[in-house]
Design a protein around this motif. Structure first.
Motif, PDB file in Angstrom:
ATOM      1  N   ALA A 147      42.918  -7.993  75.653  1.00 10.13           N
ATOM      2  CA  ALA A 147      42.411  -8.931  74.765  1.00 10.13           C
ATOM      3  C   ALA A 147      43.124  -9.095  73.436  1.00 10.13           C
ATOM      4  CB  ALA A 147      41.070  -8.815  74.534  1.00 10.13           C
ATOM      5  N   ALA A 148      43.577  -8.191  72.851  1.00  2.62           N
ATOM      6  CA  ALA A 148      44.274  -8.287  71.563  1.00  2.62           C
ATOM      7  C   ALA A 148      45.715  -8.684  71.816  1.00  2.62           C
ATOM      8  CB  ALA A 148      44.421  -6.835  70.907  1.00  2.62           C
ATOM      9  N   GLY A 149      46.245  -8.278  72.998  1.00  7.26           N
ATOM     10  CA  GLY A 149      47.573  -8.867  73.458  1.00  7.26           C
ATOM     11  C   GLY A 149      47.476 -10.427  73.356  1.00  7.26           C
ATOM     12  N   ARG A 150      46.565 -10.864  74.372  1.00 11.10           N
ATOM     13  CA  ARG A 150      46.306 -12.082  74.513  1.00 11.10           C
ATOM     14  C   ARG A 150      46.274 -12.965  73.201  1.00 11.10           C
ATOM     15  NH1 ARG A 150      41.383 -14.531  73.783  1.00 11.10           N
ATOM     16  NH2 ARG A 150      41.251 -16.639  74.288  1.00 11.10           N
ATOM     17  N   ARG A 151      45.468 -12.410  72.154  1.00 18.43           N
ATOM     18  CA  ARG A 151      45.317 -12.933  70.673  1.00 18.43           C
ATOM     19  C   ARG A 151      46.570 -13.217  70.114  1.00 18.43           C
ATOM     20  NH1 ARG A 151      43.354 -17.070  68.782  1.00 18.43           N
ATOM     21  NH2 ARG A 151      43.357 -16.947  66.530  1.00 18.43           N
ATOM     22  N   ILE A 152      47.400 -12.133  70.265  1.00 21.03           N
ATOM     23  CA  ILE A 152      48.896 -12.120  69.730  1.00 21.03           C
ATOM     24  C   ILE A 152      49.688 -13.279  70.162  1.00 21.03           C
ATOM     25  CG2 ILE A 152      51.075 -10.864  69.458  1.00 21.03           C
ATOM     26  CD1 ILE A 152      49.431  -8.593  68.671  1.00 21.03           C
ATOM     27  N   LEU A 153      49.629 -13.384  71.752  1.00 20.43           N
ATOM     28  CA  LEU A 153      50.472 -14.427  72.257  1.00 20.43           C
ATOM     29  C   LEU A 153      50.058 -15.866  71.920  1.00 20.43           C
ATOM     30  CD1 LEU A 153      50.752 -12.741  75.905  1.00 20.43           C
ATOM     31  CD2 LEU A 153      52.626 -13.193  74.088  1.00 20.43           C
ATOM     32  N   ILE A 154      48.642 -15.959  71.927  1.00 17.70           N
ATOM     33  CA  ILE A 154      47.977 -17.232  71.667  1.00 17.70           C
ATOM     34  C   ILE A 154      48.386 -17.689  70.057  1.00 17.70           C
ATOM     35  CG2 ILE A 154      45.886 -18.555  71.263  1.00 17.70           C
ATOM     36  CD1 ILE A 154      47.186 -17.955  74.027  1.00 17.70           C
ATOM     37  N   ILE A 155      48.390 -16.665  69.298  1.00 20.48           N
ATOM     38  CA  ILE A 155      48.556 -16.937  67.717  1.00 20.48           C
ATOM     39  C   ILE A 155      50.042 -17.480  67.409  1.00 20.48           C
ATOM     40  CG2 ILE A 155      49.173 -15.977  65.347  1.00 20.48           C
ATOM     41  CD1 ILE A 155      46.601 -14.142  66.139  1.00 20.48           C
ATOM     42  N   THR A 156      50.990 -16.830  68.153  1.00 18.91           N
ATOM     43  CA  THR A 156      52.400 -17.250  68.256  1.00 18.91           C
ATOM     44  C   THR A 156      52.658 -18.420  68.734  1.00 18.91           C
ATOM     45  OG1 THR A 156      52.744 -15.650  69.876  1.00 18.91           O
ATOM     46  CG2 THR A 156      53.163 -14.491  67.727  1.00 18.91           C
ATOM     47  N   ALA A 157      52.277 -18.570  69.937  1.00 18.59           N
ATOM     48  CA  ALA A 157      52.491 -19.692  70.862  1.00 18.59           C
ATOM     49  C   ALA A 157      51.773 -21.093  69.974  1.00 18.59           C
ATOM     50  CB  ALA A 157      51.747 -19.785  72.041  1.00 18.59           C
ATOM     51  N   GLN A 158      50.570 -20.809  69.218  1.00 16.88           N
ATOM     52  CA  GLN A 158      50.092 -21.982  68.624  1.00 16.88           C
ATOM     53  C   GLN A 158      50.854 -22.154  67.410  1.00 16.88           C
ATOM     54  OE1 GLN A 158      46.049 -20.596  67.620  1.00 16.88           O
ATOM     55  NE2 GLN A 158      45.315 -21.667  69.521  1.00 16.88           N
ATOM     56  N   GLN A 159      51.683 -21.126  66.768  1.00 19.39           N
ATOM     57  CA  GLN A 159      52.396 -21.415  65.610  1.00 19.39           C
ATOM     58  C   GLN A 159      53.658 -22.154  65.789  1.00 19.39           C
ATOM     59  OE1 GLN A 159      51.490 -21.113  62.353  1.00 19.39           O
ATOM     60  NE2 GLN A 159      49.400 -20.608  63.007  1.00 19.39           N
ATOM     61  N   SER A 160      54.373 -21.739  67.066  1.00 19.18           N
ATOM     62  CA  SER A 160      55.549 -22.348  67.444  1.00 19.18           C
ATOM     63  C   SER A 160      55.271 -23.871  67.953  1.00 19.18           C
ATOM     64  CB  SER A 160      56.133 -21.786  68.702  1.00 19.18           C
ATOM     65  OG  SER A 160      55.312 -21.751  69.755  1.00 19.18           O
ATOM     66  N   VAL A 161      54.133 -24.129  68.656  1.00 22.57           N
ATOM     67  CA  VAL A 161      53.686 -25.634  68.960  1.00 22.57           C
ATOM     68  C   VAL A 161      53.486 -26.425  67.506  1.00 22.57           C
ATOM     69  CG1 VAL A 161      52.003 -27.020  69.923  1.00 22.57           C
ATOM     70  CG2 VAL A 161      52.867 -24.750  71.009  1.00 22.57           C
ATOM     71  N   LEU A 162      52.573 -25.776  66.511  1.00 24.03           N
ATOM     72  CA  LEU A 162      52.365 -26.384  65.338  1.00 24.03           C
ATOM     73  C   LEU A 162      53.536 -26.817  64.496  1.00 24.03           C
ATOM     74  CD1 LEU A 162      48.765 -25.047  64.625  1.00 24.03           C
ATOM     75  CD2 LEU A 162      49.380 -27.255  65.763  1.00 24.03           C
ATOM     76  N   GLN A 163      54.404 -25.893  64.515  1.00 29.49           N
ATOM     77  CA  GLN A 163      55.460 -25.851  63.688  1.00 29.49           C
ATOM     78  C   GLN A 163      55.340 -25.890  61.989  1.00 29.49           C
ATOM     79  OE1 GLN A 163      58.739 -25.698  64.638  1.00 29.49           O
ATOM     80  NE2 GLN A 163      58.179 -25.809  66.748  1.00 29.49           N
ATOM     81  N   VAL A 164      53.784 -25.437  61.755  1.00 28.61           N
ATOM     82  CA  VAL A 164      53.325 -25.326  60.650  1.00 28.61           C
ATOM     83  C   VAL A 164      52.991 -23.642  60.381  1.00 28.61           C
ATOM     84  CG1 VAL A 164      51.616 -25.790  59.028  1.00 28.61           C
ATOM     85  CG2 VAL A 164      52.398 -27.636  60.490  1.00 28.61           C
ATOM     86  N   ARG A 165      53.431 -23.148  59.409  1.00 26.50           N
ATOM     87  CA  ARG A 165      53.307 -21.722  59.274  1.00 26.50           C
ATOM     88  C   ARG A 165      51.987 -21.582  58.222  1.00 26.50           C
ATOM     89  NH1 ARG A 165      55.672 -21.368  63.488  1.00 26.50           N
ATOM     90  NH2 ARG A 165      57.709 -20.739  63.651  1.00 26.50           N
ATOM     91  N   GLU A 166      50.931 -21.116  58.841  1.00 25.01           N
ATOM     92  CA  GLU A 166      49.920 -21.074  57.801  1.00 25.01           C
ATOM     93  C   GLU A 166      49.836 -19.422  57.462  1.00 25.01           C
ATOM     94  OE1 GLU A 166      46.254 -21.748  59.667  1.00 25.01           O
ATOM     95  OE2 GLU A 166      46.855 -23.598  60.663  1.00 25.01           O
ATOM     96  N   PRO A 167      49.703 -19.449  56.253  1.00 26.87           N
ATOM     97  CA  PRO A 167      49.689 -17.605  55.670  1.00 26.87           C
ATOM     98  C   PRO A 167      48.709 -16.855  56.370  1.00 26.87           C
ATOM     99  CG  PRO A 167      49.479 -19.416  53.930  1.00 26.87           C
ATOM    100  CD  PRO A 167      49.190 -20.378  55.121  1.00 26.87           C
ATOM    101  N   SER A 168      47.706 -17.277  56.803  1.00 25.64           N
ATOM    102  CA  SER A 168      46.742 -16.270  57.484  1.00 25.64           C
ATOM    103  C   SER A 168      47.326 -15.936  58.619  1.00 25.64           C
ATOM    104  CB  SER A 168      45.395 -17.194  57.406  1.00 25.64           C
ATOM    105  OG  SER A 168      45.305 -18.044  58.379  1.00 25.64           O
ATOM    106  N   TYR A 169      48.092 -16.459  59.272  1.00 24.38           N
ATOM    107  CA  TYR A 169      48.364 -16.046  60.603  1.00 24.38           C
ATOM    108  C   TYR A 169      49.090 -14.733  60.799  1.00 24.38           C
ATOM    109  CZ  TYR A 169      53.489 -16.856  61.269  1.00 24.38           C
ATOM    110  OH  TYR A 169      54.753 -16.983  61.254  1.00 24.38           O
ATOM    111  N   LEU A 170      49.927 -14.583  59.473  1.00 24.04           N
ATOM    112  CA  LEU A 170      50.411 -13.213  59.498  1.00 24.04           C
ATOM    113  C   LEU A 170      49.576 -12.019  59.187  1.00 24.04           C
ATOM    114  CD1 LEU A 170      53.980 -13.829  57.452  1.00 24.04           C
ATOM    115  CD2 LEU A 170      53.719 -13.426  59.644  1.00 24.04           C
ATOM    116  N   SER A 171      48.681 -12.160  58.482  1.00 24.44           N
ATOM    117  CA  SER A 171      47.686 -10.994  58.644  1.00 24.44           C
ATOM    118  C   SER A 171      46.709 -10.866  59.749  1.00 24.44           C
ATOM    119  CB  SER A 171      46.642 -11.369  57.304  1.00 24.44           C
ATOM    120  OG  SER A 171      45.932 -12.495  57.403  1.00 24.44           O
TER     121      SER A 171
END
Length: 95
Positions: free
Chosen positions: A49-73
């Motif tokens: 589940a945690a690995g899934r969350r990491i993959l989804i976060i990084t995939a969403q960030q690459s699709v959006l092309q917008v780097r939200e500061p909260s995604y790193l935390s």
């Protein structure tokens, strides 16, 4: 229409949810057969589940092309969760 990249993110999310459900179903069936509780499968489900969350976060960030500061935390906390669960799994298998 959603972009091709957004469809890949959704498909990846759904596939990983299926993996989690299969692991959970396997754990429940194992309990029903043996009538003994084992915690290792739940640790594995947590890691998936945690690995899934990491993959989804990084995939969403690459699709959006917008780097939200909260995604790193969120990535850092989720990575820490995986490390703690992996250590717990390793320690539980040493007994």
């Amino acid at each position: 229409f959603p972009s091709r990249q957004a469809l890949v993110v959704v498909a990846l999310d759904k596939i990983l949810i299926v993996f989690m459900l299969v692991e959970l179903l396997h754990t429940i069936l194992l309990f029903l057969r043996t009538h003994s509780f084992k915690h290792e499968p739940f640790l594995i489900i947590g890691i998936i589940a945690a690995g899934r969350r990491i993959l989804i976060i990084t995939a969403q960030q690459s699709v959006l092309q917008v780097r939200e500061p909260s995604y790193l935390s969120e990535l850092a906390v989720t990575t820490l969760v995986i490390l703690v669960l992996a250590v717990a799994l390793r320690l539980s298998r040493q007994k």
